[in-house]
Structure formats: structure tokens, C-alpha cells
Design a protein around this motif. Structure first.
Motif, PDB file in Angstrom:
ATOM      1  N   ARG A  97      55.809 -19.658  14.576  1.00 19.87           N
ATOM      2  CA  ARG A  97      54.614 -19.113  15.242  1.00 19.87           C
ATOM      3  C   ARG A  97      53.979 -18.010  14.388  1.00 19.87           C
ATOM      4  O   ARG A  97      52.764 -17.969  14.206  1.00 19.87           O
ATOM      5  N   SER A 129      55.940 -27.857  19.056  1.00 20.66           N
ATOM      6  CA  SER A 129      55.009 -26.806  18.658  1.00 20.66           C
ATOM      7  C   SER A 129      53.627 -27.357  18.297  1.00 20.66           C
ATOM      8  O   SER A 129      52.739 -26.598  17.959  1.00 20.66           O
ATOM      9  N   PHE A 161      52.896 -22.785  21.103  1.00 23.13           N
ATOM     10  CA  PHE A 161      53.985 -21.828  20.899  1.00 23.13           C
ATOM     11  C   PHE A 161      54.220 -21.018  22.136  1.00 23.13           C
ATOM     12  O   PHE A 161      53.421 -20.567  22.814  1.00 23.13           O
TER      13      PHE A 161
END
Length: 161
Positions: A97, A129, A161
Motif C-alpha cells: 500500500r 489488493s 487496500f
């Protein structure tokens, strides 16, 4: 044994002082581990970004690290590793992330990575993700194993995320 405690963790740039421990983590966790030369060479590239996840109290315990490039309008994730005692605690997702967020600030249009076809936990993380498999890279790794190339277009709202 997994380490779960009240320890807090932060990401910071990797330094030369971290490299010996990173090499040890590589040897424990990777089929084709990076060497100290691999890490050191990243320090010389303007487009290379390297972050390490360390404990806030001592800044000496390393849970994981990520190395990625930002060039032109792409981000390529080269290496993302979580040490064995810290796996399955969300650290890889946190580092991923951070890398995508930082790269997005530089107006990237696509994030790319390669992953061993046998690495099911990593594939699940990447797909959860928002990454999607784009193709198979035959005999990509030095031991002959194939890789999936995955891509993410942050502008499409696919990031999860």
C-alpha cells in the motif's frame, strides 16, 4: 513461531546498515535470495525506492522490506519480503500500500510485479489488493520456475487496500 505483541512498526528508507540483516532474511525466506550487492546496487539508482519496516522502540528489529522502481509512469515492485515470524499479520499489504501510494503521488499509470506461480499466499494478497494477472513469464526465475506478471492501474479505482 509468529511474533505478536504491542510493538508498533514504521516504514523508513533502507540504509547500508540494514543490508546484512536483509540478506539473512532473504536466505530464510527466498528460493533465490538477493545478495548484499543486489541491495547496495539499488542505492545508486535514482528511480529505486527501498523501505524497511522496523520496530519503533529500537529501530533494530526488521519485520520486512520492499524495493520498487518508479520510472516514467510505471512502478515496478522488485522485492517484497516479510520475515517468517511476522508473516500473515498484514505487513506485506502495508508495504505494498505504501509503495503504490507513494508511486501514485508521482503520477504512475500502472504498477507491475512478478511473482512465482507457486507463491499462492503472495498471489492472493496481490489479487485482493487489485492486481490482475496479465500473463505468464516462462522460466522467469533462475531455477526455471515460471512467474505471473501482475498489473494494477491505480486510476481505475481498482486499488483495494
Amino acid at each position: 513461531m509468529r511474533v505478536r505483541s504491542k510493538t508498533t512498526w514504521s516504514l523508513r528508507p533502507i540504509t547500508s546498515d540494514d543490508v546484512p540483516l536483509l540478506v539473512e532474511i532473504e536466505k530464510r525466506t527466498q528460493k533465490s535470495p538477493w545478495t548484499s550487492q543486489n541491495f547496495e546496487s539499488e542505492f545508486t539508482k535514482q528511480y529505486s525506492n527501498s523501505l524497511v519496516l522496523t520496530d519503533d522502540e529500537t529501530d533494530s528489529q526488521i519485520a520486512g522490506y520492499i524495493v520498487y522502481w518508479t520510472m516514467l509512469d510505471e512502478c515496478e515492485i522488485l522485492n517484497i519480503v516479510v520475515d517468517l515470524p511476522f508473516q500473515r499479520q498484514g505487513f506485506a499489504k502495508r508495504m505494498l500500500r505504501q509503495a503504490v501510494t507513494e508511486a501514485t503521488k508521482r503520477d504512475i499509470k500502472k504498477a507491475l510485479l512478478n511473482v512465482r506461480k507457486s507463491n499462492s499466499p503472495a498471489i492472493e494478497l496481490y489479487q485482493a489488493s487489485g492486481f490482475a494477472v496479465t500473463h505468464v513469464r516462462k522460466a522467469f526465475y533462475s531455477d526455471g520456475e515460471d512467474a505471473y506478471e501482475l498489473a494494477l492501474d491505480p486510476s481505475e479505482g481498482a486499488v483495494r487496500f
